[in-house]
Write a protein that holds these residues in place. Structure first.
Motif: not given
Length: 147
Positions: A55-70
């Protein structure tokens, strides 16, 4: 370059449902002082009330994608009002390599405000650029896609 750290601490205690083995619960201490209760996934005798490494790996990928997208959206003068992602990772058998998170599907729902609204093509380019520049996605072997 930057460095990032976490401390993992585990102490032996009996497993709450199986006294023949140990508890998988442990604590991750992050550099900002946050404490995260962690365990193995439930499928591996873990505690459902704790975060598991997958879950932490999936969260890290999703969070990183979001922050980069923003960051990219802001640079391109798009005003993001909200962003929600229900990301899913797949732990699968890899021939000759054992189990691995082989793919992660991101499902972002984004709302924009202001006068400059991206069309479908611009949104697709934003996601492609976010994926290309996401530190975490660039660090793993799993296939990451926006669905």
């Amino acid at each position: 370059m930057s460095q990032h750290s976490a401390t993992i601490q585990w102490l032996r205690s009996p497993h709450p449902q199986d006294a023949r083995t140990y508890s998988r619960r442990h604590v991750a201490s992050l550099a900002g002082g946050q404490l995260v209760s962690m365990s193995a996934a439930v499928e591996y005798q873990g505690d459902a009330l704790c975060a598991d490494p997958e879950q932490m790996l999936i969260s890290a990928v999703a969070s990183c994608h979001m922050l980069t997208f923003l960051a990219i959206a802001e640079r391109q003068k798009y005003r993001v009002e909200s962003y929600q992602d229900n990301a899913v990772g797949y732990l699968e058998k890899v021939e000759g390599a054992g189990m691995a998170v082989t793919r992660i599907e991101l499902s972002p729902k984004i709302s924009f405000g202001g006068d400059n609204l991206p069309d479908a093509a611009a949104l697709s380019r934003l996601h492609a650029s976010a994926h290309k520049n996401c530190f975490i996605a660039n660090s793993i072997n799993a296939k990451v896609s926006v669905v």
